[in-house]
Scaffold this active site. Structure first.
Site, PDB file in Angstrom:
ATOM      1  N   LYS A  65       0.820  -1.221   0.000  1.00  0.00           N
ATOM      2  CA  LYS A  65       0.000   0.000   0.000  1.00  0.00           C
ATOM      3  C   LYS A  65       0.849   1.264   0.000  1.00  0.00           C
ATOM      4  O   LYS A  65       0.429   2.301  -0.479  1.00  0.00           O
ATOM      5  CB  LYS A  65      -0.913   0.013   1.232  1.00  0.00           C
ATOM      6  N   THR A  85      -3.648   1.227  -2.480  1.00  0.00           N
ATOM      7  CA  THR A  85      -4.234   2.517  -2.822  1.00  0.00           C
ATOM      8  C   THR A  85      -3.668   3.624  -1.931  1.00  0.00           C
ATOM      9  O   THR A  85      -3.604   3.472  -0.706  1.00  0.00           O
ATOM     10  CB  THR A  85      -5.763   2.470  -2.673  1.00  0.00           C
ATOM     11  N   ASN A 110     -11.469  -8.564   3.972  1.00  0.00           N
ATOM     12  CA  ASN A 110     -10.749  -7.412   4.530  1.00  0.00           C
ATOM     13  C   ASN A 110     -11.611  -6.162   4.500  1.00  0.00           C
ATOM     14  O   ASN A 110     -12.438  -5.966   3.621  1.00  0.00           O
ATOM     15  CB  ASN A 110      -9.425  -7.192   3.774  1.00  0.00           C
ATOM     16  N   GLY A 113      -9.849  -0.208   4.454  1.00  0.00           N
ATOM     17  CA  GLY A 113     -10.269   1.194   4.293  1.00  0.00           C
ATOM     18  C   GLY A 113      -9.123   2.142   3.992  1.00  0.00           C
ATOM     19  O   GLY A 113      -9.042   3.236   4.565  1.00  0.00           O
ATOM     20  N   PHE A 114      -8.254   1.732   3.064  1.00  0.00           N
ATOM     21  CA  PHE A 114      -7.184   2.614   2.559  1.00  0.00           C
ATOM     22  C   PHE A 114      -6.288   3.169   3.673  1.00  0.00           C
ATOM     23  O   PHE A 114      -6.022   4.386   3.735  1.00  0.00           O
ATOM     24  CB  PHE A 114      -7.747   3.794   1.741  1.00  0.00           C
ATOM     25  N   ASN A 138      -2.059   3.199  -7.703  1.00  0.00           N
ATOM     26  CA  ASN A 138      -3.496   3.051  -7.517  1.00  0.00           C
ATOM     27  C   ASN A 138      -3.973   4.149  -6.565  1.00  0.00           C
ATOM     28  O   ASN A 138      -3.497   4.262  -5.443  1.00  0.00           O
ATOM     29  CB  ASN A 138      -3.754   1.644  -6.964  1.00  0.00           C
ATOM     30  N   SER A 174     -13.409  -0.079  -4.058  1.00  0.00           N
ATOM     31  CA  SER A 174     -13.224  -0.662  -2.729  1.00  0.00           C
ATOM     32  C   SER A 174     -14.549  -0.591  -1.980  1.00  0.00           C
ATOM     33  O   SER A 174     -15.197   0.456  -1.955  1.00  0.00           O
ATOM     34  CB  SER A 174     -12.162   0.105  -1.943  1.00  0.00           C
ATOM     35  N   ASN A 176     -14.759  -0.707   1.164  1.00  0.00           N
ATOM     36  CA  ASN A 176     -14.447  -0.327   2.546  1.00  0.00           C
ATOM     37  C   ASN A 176     -14.322   1.171   2.795  1.00  0.00           C
ATOM     38  O   ASN A 176     -13.919   1.592   3.869  1.00  0.00           O
ATOM     39  CB  ASN A 176     -13.160  -1.043   2.989  1.00  0.00           C
ATOM     40  N   THR A 177     -14.609   1.974   1.769  1.00  0.00           N
ATOM     41  CA  THR A 177     -14.692   3.422   1.937  1.00  0.00           C
ATOM     42  C   THR A 177     -16.129   3.789   1.619  1.00  0.00           C
ATOM     43  O   THR A 177     -16.620   3.455   0.531  1.00  0.00           O
ATOM     44  CB  THR A 177     -13.709   4.142   0.977  1.00  0.00           C
ATOM     45  N   LYS A 216     -10.353   0.649 -11.975  1.00  0.00           N
ATOM     46  CA  LYS A 216     -10.564  -0.634 -11.286  1.00  0.00           C
ATOM     47  C   LYS A 216     -12.023  -0.766 -10.867  1.00  0.00           C
ATOM     48  O   LYS A 216     -12.549   0.056 -10.121  1.00  0.00           O
ATOM     49  CB  LYS A 216      -9.644  -0.731 -10.062  1.00  0.00           C
ATOM     50  N   THR A 244     -11.010  -7.657 -11.096  1.00  0.00           N
ATOM     51  CA  THR A 244     -11.899  -6.820 -10.323  1.00  0.00           C
ATOM     52  C   THR A 244     -11.334  -6.600  -8.916  1.00  0.00           C
ATOM     53  O   THR A 244     -10.392  -7.276  -8.507  1.00  0.00           O
ATOM     54  CB  THR A 244     -13.285  -7.507 -10.118  1.00  0.00           C
ATOM     55  N   ASN A 245     -12.040  -5.741  -8.191  1.00  0.00           N
ATOM     56  CA  ASN A 245     -11.793  -5.590  -6.763  1.00  0.00           C
ATOM     57  C   ASN A 245     -12.490  -6.747  -6.013  1.00  0.00           C
ATOM     58  O   ASN A 245     -12.957  -7.700  -6.645  1.00  0.00           O
ATOM     59  CB  ASN A 245     -12.330  -4.228  -6.299  1.00  0.00           C
ATOM     60  N   THR A 246     -12.582  -6.657  -4.704  1.00  0.00           N
ATOM     61  CA  THR A 246     -13.218  -7.710  -3.891  1.00  0.00           C
ATOM     62  C   THR A 246     -14.741  -7.654  -4.032  1.00  0.00           C
ATOM     63  O   THR A 246     -15.296  -6.629  -4.408  1.00  0.00           O
ATOM     64  CB  THR A 246     -12.840  -7.524  -2.406  1.00  0.00           C
ATOM     65  N   GLY A 266      -9.931 -14.059  -3.189  1.00  0.00           N
ATOM     66  CA  GLY A 266      -9.516 -15.458  -3.212  1.00  0.00           C
ATOM     67  C   GLY A 266     -10.467 -16.324  -4.018  1.00  0.00           C
ATOM     68  O   GLY A 266     -11.272 -15.822  -4.818  1.00  0.00           O
ATOM     69  N   TYR A 316      -3.165 -11.514  -5.535  1.00  0.00           N
ATOM     70  CA  TYR A 316      -3.076 -11.086  -4.133  1.00  0.00           C
ATOM     71  C   TYR A 316      -3.268 -12.320  -3.242  1.00  0.00           C
ATOM     72  O   TYR A 316      -2.307 -12.897  -2.737  1.00  0.00           O
ATOM     73  CB  TYR A 316      -4.112  -9.996  -3.803  1.00  0.00           C
TER      74      TYR A 316
HETATM   75  C1  LIG Z   1      -6.018  -7.344   2.380  1.00  0.00           C
HETATM   76  C2  LIG Z   1      -6.380  -6.750   1.065  1.00  0.00           C
HETATM   77  C3  LIG Z   1      -6.189  -5.389   0.846  1.00  0.00           C
HETATM   78  C4  LIG Z   1      -6.528  -4.831  -0.385  1.00  0.00           C
HETATM   79  N1  LIG Z   1      -6.316  -3.492  -0.597  1.00  0.00           N
HETATM   80  C5  LIG Z   1      -6.608  -2.964  -1.811  1.00  0.00           C
HETATM   81  C6  LIG Z   1      -6.354  -1.600  -2.078  1.00  0.00           C
HETATM   82  O1  LIG Z   1      -5.842  -0.853  -1.240  1.00  0.00           O
HETATM   83  N2  LIG Z   1      -6.684  -1.112  -3.314  1.00  0.00           N
HETATM   84  C7  LIG Z   1      -7.237  -1.899  -4.297  1.00  0.00           C
HETATM   85  O2  LIG Z   1      -7.497  -1.414  -5.402  1.00  0.00           O
HETATM   86  N3  LIG Z   1      -7.470  -3.213  -4.067  1.00  0.00           N
HETATM   87  C8  LIG Z   1      -7.167  -3.748  -2.867  1.00  0.00           C
HETATM   88  N4  LIG Z   1      -7.398  -5.075  -2.649  1.00  0.00           N
HETATM   89  C9  LIG Z   1      -8.014  -5.886  -3.726  1.00  0.00           C
HETATM   90  C10 LIG Z   1      -6.979  -6.644  -4.542  1.00  0.00           C
HETATM   91  O3  LIG Z   1      -6.140  -5.764  -5.234  1.00  0.00           O
HETATM   92  C11 LIG Z   1      -7.680  -7.576  -5.556  1.00  0.00           C
HETATM   93  O4  LIG Z   1      -8.418  -6.789  -6.459  1.00  0.00           O
HETATM   94  C12 LIG Z   1      -8.632  -8.563  -4.887  1.00  0.00           C
HETATM   95  O5  LIG Z   1      -8.082  -9.043  -3.677  1.00  0.00           O
HETATM   96  C13 LIG Z   1      -8.931  -9.758  -5.783  1.00  0.00           C
HETATM   97  O6  LIG Z   1      -7.776 -10.488  -6.078  1.00  0.00           O
HETATM   98  P1  LIG Z   1      -7.351 -11.841  -5.312  1.00  0.00           P
HETATM   99  O7  LIG Z   1      -8.558 -12.728  -5.287  1.00  0.00           O
HETATM  100  O8  LIG Z   1      -6.198 -12.385  -6.091  1.00  0.00           O
HETATM  101  O9  LIG Z   1      -6.957 -11.427  -3.941  1.00  0.00           O
HETATM  102  C14 LIG Z   1      -7.072  -5.651  -1.406  1.00  0.00           C
HETATM  103  C15 LIG Z   1      -7.243  -7.018  -1.179  1.00  0.00           C
HETATM  104  C16 LIG Z   1      -6.897  -7.574   0.030  1.00  0.00           C
HETATM  105  C17 LIG Z   1      -7.105  -9.048   0.243  1.00  0.00           C
END
Ligand SMILES: Cc1cc2nc3c(=O)[nH]c(=O)nc-3n(C[C@H](O)[C@H](O)[C@H](O)COP(=O)(O)O)c2cc1C
Length: 334
Positions: A65, A85, A110, A113-114, A138, A174, A176-177, A216, A244-246, A266, A316
């Site tokens: 980060k 981010t 997770n 929250g940045f 990012n 995200s 979380n914001t 993203k 994608t993001n989560t 995951g 990730y």
């Molecule tokens: C602990 C954690 C923190 C993350 N923080 C960010 C972040 O700060 N900015 C962002 O764009 N994505 C963030 N992600 C999302 C990852 O970049 C990724 O998009 C998401 O985890 C899906 O990929 P994966 O299944 O391989 O983990 C975070 C994911 C995890 C697990």
């Protein structure tokens, strides 16, 4: 095998502590030149949006980060690193505990929250590194910035980071914001994208260098929602998307974790992320570079994303469950 044994002990520690602990160990190991990048003879560089990637495998945002571990991750074999981010001002993120492992599902939940050191220190960290791979930065908004002023935060980050990153990743996804994902609403998104693209024209002129912009996106969009978003991005000449993001779909994880706030990454995200890739590929008609991320846990998963049309992939959660050797295993497979 070695990582499986280490993982047993690492997983005895609380997740956030173990993340920093493992990175500290890797930093020491790297300091003594014990992490050496491997040559993969079959590997060929890839030219995309004017950037030459050593290979197609990137570190996903959120792992580093604060841009503190560039030297380690490039030695682990990644072709590019997406850092952040990062937000204009430093901020602590959400209260702890804010990360959980659902080991049975190979998932992480997770709600960070940045948490980050802010753009100034982030730039110092990039400058202090021996950067030798493509770096994506990012960017996001501070939690205290009202939603209506979100664009100001993205523009502040863009201006300050323009010369320091090889590409800019605009994170609107995200969970979380508060309200961040509302930026997927077409009216708000168009306002943000127009301003970002206009600012890029000015920065391009000023610094005589063009930087690609990737957006993203969330995996929790249906085809009806995806179409206007992708059309808008293409119309405004955005260079690519990160998919994608989560996800916030809690039905995908074990019952015990469903009341925990946050986004899921995951294995449970694999299918959703893949569907986004297929849908966006269809709608964008090859006008956008696609970085696919979400639930890539094996070399076969990575290969499938490339076969489905992704230009690049990111990892990730796969790294947490499979260990850093996953990077070289994927490099050999692709
Ligand atoms: C602990 C954690 C923190 C993350 N923080 C960010 C972040 O700060 N900015 C962002 O764009 N994505 C963030 N992600 C999302 C990852 O970049 C990724 O998009 C998401 O985890 C899906 O990929 P994966 O299944 O391989 O983990 C975070 C994911 C995890 C697990």
């Amino acid at each position: 095998m070695l990582y499986r044994i280490s993982r047993f002990f690492i997983f005895l520690l609380p997740p956030e502590f173990s993340h920093h602990f493992v990175l500290k160990i890797l930093k020491i190991v790297n300091f003594f030149h014990l992490i050496k990048p491997k040559e993969i003879p079959s590997e060929k560089p890839i030219l995309l949006n004017g950037l030459l990637f050593k290979n197609r495998i990137g570190l996903a945002a959120g792992f580093d980060k604060n841009a503190e571990h560039i030297n380690i991750f490039q030695n682990l074999g990644f072709g590019f690193l997406e850092l952040g981010t990062v937000t204009p001002k430093p901020q602590p993120g959400n209260p702890k505990p804010r990360i959980y492992r659902d080991v049975n599902k190979l998932a992480i939940i997770n709600s960070f929250g940045f948490n980050n050191v802010g753009v100034k220190k982030f730039i110092d960290n990039i400058k202090a590194s021996n950067k030798s791979v493509i770096i994506g930065v990012n960017i996001g908004k501070n939690a205290i910035t009202p939603y209506e002023k979100s664009t100001d935060d993205y523009l502040k980050c863009l201006r300050q980071l323009y010369v320091h990153g090889d590409y800019i990743a605009v994170n609107i996804s995200s969970p979380n914001t508060q309200n961040l994902r509302n930026l997927h609403n077409i009216k708000d998104l168009e306002n943000l994208i127009k301003k970002i693209v206009n600012e890029r024209i000015k920065l391009h002129k000023k610094f005589k260098v063009f930087k690609p912009i990737f957006i993203k996106l969330s995996p929790d969009l249906n085809l009806k929602e995806i179409k206007p978003i992708i059309n808008l991005l293409v119309r405004h000449k955005i260079d690519g998307v990160i998919l994608t993001n989560t996800t916030i779909d809690k039905s995908l994880i074990s019952k015990a974790y469903r009341n925990i706030p946050g986004g899921i990454s995951g294995l449970p995200l694999n299918k959703k992320s893949e569907e986004m890739l297929i849908n966006v590929k269809k709608v964008s008609r090859n006008k956008l570079t696609i970085i696919s991320v979400g639930g890539i846990m094996t070399p076969q998963d990575a290969k499938r994303r490339i076969q489905l049309g992704a230009d690049l992939i990111q990892l990730y959660t796969g790294l947490i469950y499979q260990g850093p050797l996953l990077v070289d295993a994927i490099r050999r497979e692709l």
